[in-house]
Design an enzyme around this catalytic site. Sequence first.
Site, PDB file in Angstrom:
ATOM      1  N   TRP A 149      25.826  64.015  -0.054  1.00 51.34           N
ATOM      2  CA  TRP A 149      26.360  63.094  -0.958  1.00 51.34           C
ATOM      3  C   TRP A 149      25.826  61.779  -0.829  1.00 51.34           C
ATOM      4  CZ3 TRP A 149      29.561  58.894  -0.338  1.00 51.34           C
ATOM      5  CH2 TRP A 149      29.989  58.713   1.143  1.00 51.34           C
ATOM      6  N   TRP A 172      35.435  61.658  -8.919  1.00 53.07           N
ATOM      7  CA  TRP A 172      36.446  61.076  -8.110  1.00 53.07           C
ATOM      8  C   TRP A 172      37.465  60.510  -9.093  1.00 53.07           C
ATOM      9  CZ3 TRP A 172      36.451  63.071  -3.211  1.00 53.07           C
ATOM     10  CH2 TRP A 172      35.355  63.415  -2.776  1.00 53.07           C
ATOM     11  N   GLU A 216      39.826  57.565  -8.372  1.00 53.40           N
ATOM     12  CA  GLU A 216      40.399  56.501  -8.225  1.00 53.40           C
ATOM     13  C   GLU A 216      40.731  55.710  -9.496  1.00 53.40           C
ATOM     14  OE1 GLU A 216      37.943  57.459  -6.376  1.00 53.40           O
ATOM     15  OE2 GLU A 216      37.867  56.942  -4.442  1.00 53.40           O
ATOM     16  N   HIS A 218      40.613  60.818   5.573  1.00 58.83           N
ATOM     17  CA  HIS A 218      41.492  61.059   4.150  1.00 58.83           C
ATOM     18  C   HIS A 218      42.657  61.844   4.273  1.00 58.83           C
ATOM     19  CE1 HIS A 218      37.958  59.227   1.757  1.00 58.83           C
ATOM     20  NE2 HIS A 218      37.244  59.649   2.776  1.00 58.83           N
ATOM     21  N   ASP A 275      34.424  64.021   5.773  1.00 60.96           N
ATOM     22  CA  ASP A 275      33.731  62.790   5.385  1.00 60.96           C
ATOM     23  C   ASP A 275      34.381  61.401   5.880  1.00 60.96           C
ATOM     24  OD1 ASP A 275      35.891  63.345   3.538  1.00 60.96           O
ATOM     25  OD2 ASP A 275      35.063  62.085   1.852  1.00 60.96           O
ATOM     26  N   GLU A 276      33.590  60.565   6.018  1.00 56.82           N
ATOM     27  CA  GLU A 276      34.019  59.105   6.354  1.00 56.82           C
ATOM     28  C   GLU A 276      35.241  59.147   7.305  1.00 56.82           C
ATOM     29  OE1 GLU A 276      33.219  56.919   2.059  1.00 56.82           O
ATOM     30  OE2 GLU A 276      35.069  58.230   1.954  1.00 56.82           O
ATOM     31  N   ASP A 324      44.141  63.961  -0.147  1.00 59.79           N
ATOM     32  CA  ASP A 324      43.359  63.055   0.364  1.00 59.79           C
ATOM     33  C   ASP A 324      44.296  61.724   0.781  1.00 59.79           C
ATOM     34  OD1 ASP A 324      41.431  60.417   0.603  1.00 59.79           O
ATOM     35  OD2 ASP A 324      40.275  61.994  -0.792  1.00 59.79           O
ATOM     36  N   ARG A 363      43.573  61.142  -6.105  1.00 64.09           N
ATOM     37  CA  ARG A 363      43.815  59.894  -6.393  1.00 64.09           C
ATOM     38  C   ARG A 363      44.490  59.596  -7.584  1.00 64.09           C
ATOM     39  NH1 ARG A 363      38.794  59.791  -3.750  1.00 64.09           N
ATOM     40  NH2 ARG A 363      39.197  58.875  -1.488  1.00 64.09           N
ATOM     41  N   TYR A 366      27.327  61.472  -9.056  1.00 60.67           N
ATOM     42  CA  TYR A 366      28.645  61.121  -8.807  1.00 60.67           C
ATOM     43  C   TYR A 366      29.257  60.292 -10.204  1.00 60.67           C
ATOM     44  CZ  TYR A 366      29.946  61.583  -3.915  1.00 60.67           C
ATOM     45  OH  TYR A 366      30.505  62.295  -2.988  1.00 60.67           O
ATOM     46  N   PHE A 367      30.013  61.046 -11.016  1.00 56.32           N
ATOM     47  CA  PHE A 367      30.391  60.644 -12.507  1.00 56.32           C
ATOM     48  C   PHE A 367      31.482  59.940 -12.182  1.00 56.32           C
ATOM     49  CE2 PHE A 367      28.520  65.009 -14.228  1.00 56.32           C
ATOM     50  CZ  PHE A 367      27.140  64.643 -13.910  1.00 56.32           C
TER      51      PHE A 367
END
Length: 546
Positions: free
Chosen positions: A414, A483, A485, A281, A345-346, A206, A177, A439-440
């Site tokens: 997660w 992550w 973003e 992703h 995932d997702e 990703d 990201r 999740y930092f």
Amino acid sequence: MTKSKLSTFFLLLFVLIMLPPHLFGQNSINVIIPKPQKNFPGKGKFLLAKQTRYFSNTDLSQNAIAYLQKHLKQNAKYLLRKVKVSKNKGIHFYYNPEKIKKSEGYRLHIEKEKIMIEARDKAGFFYAVVSLMQLMDPSIWEQSVSDRVKKSWSIPSCTIEDHPRFKWRGMMLDASRNFFSTEYVKKFIDRMAQHKLNRFHWHLTDDEGWRIEIKQYPLLTKTGARRGPGTKLPFSTYPAMRGPKNKVQSGYYTQDEIREIVVYAKARSIEILPEIDMPGHAKAAIVSYPKLLQDTKDKGHYRSVQKVSNNTINPGMESSYIFLENVISEVSGLFPFAYIHLGGDEVPKGAWKKSPAVHKLMKKEGLKNAKEVQNYFFARLDNILAKKKRKMVAWEEVMQGKTRLRQSDMIMAWKSQKAGIKIAKQRRNVIMAPVQYLYFDQQYIRSKKEPGHTWSTPVSTQKTYAFKPGNSSYIRGVQACLWSETLLNEKIADYLAWPRILALSEVAWTGQKKRKWKEFQKRASKEGLERLKVQGIHYRDVVPVR
Ligand code: ACM
């Protein structure tokens, strides 16, 4: 007692309380993070200086010695000399598997004239040295060249007996990201090692960018590593969240750079887990090689939760498997770790619904729904990994329906701790990475002034510290995820990572009963932050803002 005698008494009492503890024979040894399993104070101190010699009866101590020497060279401007014969002085590294029963464990005994380090493997020696260095003045951790040279280092006497609670103590960095330089990645790895974390999960691909050079598919980095105006990636993948709209963002790691980083991590007892996220992703891969990865007859339109359209590799086309096998072949050649992370995932709802290739596959294989298609996809990928002598790590979504993964594979939970416990109950290996605690990328506290994401609950350092991973033997470890973003620069990355990584390290290493927030808070706020400060890490304070 007269009034004046009484005040003298209180004055004396005050002076006694204020005196440093080592004057009473007790040393201030409660400074190590993560907290060791056992730590007994001794009397006096060892003085490390240019004349100090070391002795080792094993090659397993090499990395540990090199690490200590590197820091001494940097901050004391000398290297310790080795002696061939063991004397009753100096620093001794002893291979002792009879005494040290647990892998990665060590015993560190410090007295006035001698330091004795015993371990049974490379990691044990390395962690003993890390603990030793944490007992030294924090300036031992300084990274930049400075004129200030400290010649002698006083180390309090003590005996530490230590080993990790979990074998898997992980930290993930998302380099897709927002891209991070190799220098930053090395710093990140080194800081993990300083806190006895041992799995660097490198999220390399990703929707927003493909960050690993693959020789057989050069467009992955030529096209897929660039996003912004004039690039092939769609607007939904840029601008970077809270970043400038009109800037092209790019970057990837060459295979030479990756090899160098693998060696760098290995010298610090860290294995690197590369992640190639699939089948969702995958927009960056798809815009680079659309014909290989998407069904041209598929007229469907769907969006991921992050609003990226048609970002999923087609599991009905043979070209997808050939492509992925070739990619995995190069990835497994670069990363020696036993595991490769293949995402999972997702996958957006509605993906493949209108793909004739997928319909054909469903008919041929008797697959009833999207879950079964996904499980078929991962069963094939697992076969490819088996051929390469690798095991799979994947996000918890691969457990939907009847998974066909090997028993030796590893699932990362997660969405919640509950999800992780459910997976462990199914007798599957699980790594706990629940968003609510680990999740930092999330804000510390809810505030417009704080950097970080807001899509989940805030994650304070205290919240991370409060995480109890659970006791099932299928829970193999814990991991936090950074992550990227919102990580527009290294300062923001540092801020979101630290001091939460201090708390993570203790969750991963220290026994549950030995962990107390108040005591940790003191240690982390003082020595923990001091060690970060001398390295120029842009951390947030430990004490929660009220
Ligand atoms: C994830 O957060 N999508 C694993």
